[in-house]
Design an enzyme around this catalytic site. Sequence first.
Site, mmCIF file in Angstrom:
data_model
loop_
_atom_site.group_PDB
_atom_site.id
_atom_site.type_symbol
_atom_site.label_atom_id
_atom_site.label_comp_id
_atom_site.label_asym_id
_atom_site.label_seq_id
_atom_site.Cartn_x
_atom_site.Cartn_y
_atom_site.Cartn_z
ATOM 1 N N SER A 16 0.762 -0.929 0.421
ATOM 2 C CA SER A 16 -0.022 0.169 -0.255
ATOM 3 C C SER A 16 0.938 1.305 -0.014
ATOM 4 O O SER A 16 2.045 0.959 0.425
ATOM 5 C CB SER A 16 -0.956 0.228 1.731
ATOM 6 O OG SER A 16 -1.818 -1.079 0.891
HETATM 7 N N1 SAH Z 1 -0.762 -4.909 4.137
HETATM 8 C C1 SAH Z 1 -0.237 -5.306 2.754
HETATM 9 C C2 SAH Z 1 -0.990 -5.061 1.609
HETATM 10 C C3 SAH Z 1 -2.003 -6.121 1.969
HETATM 11 S S1 SAH Z 1 -2.390 -6.272 -0.350
HETATM 12 C C4 SAH Z 1 1.825 -3.661 3.228
HETATM 13 O O1 SAH Z 1 1.628 -4.044 4.367
HETATM 14 O O2 SAH Z 1 1.586 -5.047 1.871
HETATM 15 C C5 SAH Z 1 -3.409 -7.014 -0.273
HETATM 16 C C6 SAH Z 1 -2.994 -8.512 0.765
HETATM 17 O O3 SAH Z 1 -4.875 -8.965 1.137
HETATM 18 C C7 SAH Z 1 -2.759 -9.233 -0.566
HETATM 19 O O4 SAH Z 1 -1.360 -9.816 -0.282
HETATM 20 C C8 SAH Z 1 -4.029 -10.396 -0.674
HETATM 21 O O5 SAH Z 1 -2.977 -11.451 -1.196
HETATM 22 C C9 SAH Z 1 -4.329 -10.266 0.687
HETATM 23 N N2 SAH Z 1 -5.765 -11.455 1.028
HETATM 24 C C10 SAH Z 1 -7.000 -10.942 0.379
HETATM 25 N N3 SAH Z 1 -7.733 -11.744 0.286
HETATM 26 C C11 SAH Z 1 -7.390 -12.531 1.424
HETATM 27 C C12 SAH Z 1 -8.292 -12.918 2.419
HETATM 28 N N4 SAH Z 1 -8.916 -13.610 2.698
HETATM 29 N N5 SAH Z 1 -6.910 -13.918 3.459
HETATM 30 C C13 SAH Z 1 -5.957 -13.181 3.568
HETATM 31 N N6 SAH Z 1 -4.618 -12.454 2.437
HETATM 32 C C14 SAH Z 1 -5.919 -12.007 1.908
#
Ligand code: SAH
Length: 217
Positions: A65
């Site tokens: 992000s």
């Molecule tokens: N917080 C992260 C950015 C997240 S991007 C950072 O600091 O880099 C969103 C993430 O959510 C992705 O890695 C994706 O794989 C995850 N995601 C999506 N659906 C999900 C679910 N149901 N359970 C766990 N992770 C999930």
Amino acid sequence: MTEATTSEAERKMQFLYALRSKGVMNGRVLTAMEKVDRGDFVTGHFADRAYEDMPLPIACGQTISQPSVVGLMTQALDVRPRDKVLEVGTGSGYQAAILSHLARRVYTVDRHAQLTRPVKQYFEANHISNVTVVTGDGSFGLPEQAPFERIIVTAAAEDPPGPLLAQLQMGGIMVVPVGQSDAVQSLIKVTRTEQGFDYEELLPVRFVPLLEGLGQN
Ligand code: SAH
């Protein structure tokens, strides 16, 4: 002081200035963000853009992000030193690393083992022992560790997932992007009260979707 360290200090100052100018004012949050080097979480092609205030691609078609959004979400989460925090969407591990400096205990879940593996290694290598990285579908939360004082979701859902609401401690706060499409999402702050849940809309955001089940890798 060598030239290299000067420019590193300058880069850090600019990074913090960008956060402040976007409304990240909380001293604890700024201090935590100063401690965590975003360059440790962006590899390959985009490594030299780690200090710019923009989201960047990571593995598995996901994104790290935008720093100011991380700051605003962390600020809204209002983490206290004794809190147990759940993060859904580990991604690069950057948000979890920031939370590790603010909370007693952090659980972070991602559906891609290819993402959680290096994040586990990062925390081990940096001797950060208050973060547990879990591979799984985070939309069901972690019932065995619940309740959580704070929950942060970093992928967008149509509505705040029911299991996560259920695992929020009384008086607890959840920050979650919600929206019907990829293009239009709002960051919502949910507070659990004796009467139910209070919802506050914070700002427009754009996150990758919260998906069901485990990832392919
Ligand atoms: N917080 C992260 C950015 C997240 S991007 C950072 O600091 O880099 C969103 C993430 O959510 C992705 O890695 C994706 O794989 C995850 N995601 C999506 N659906 C999900 C679910 N149901 N359970 C766990 N992770 C999930």
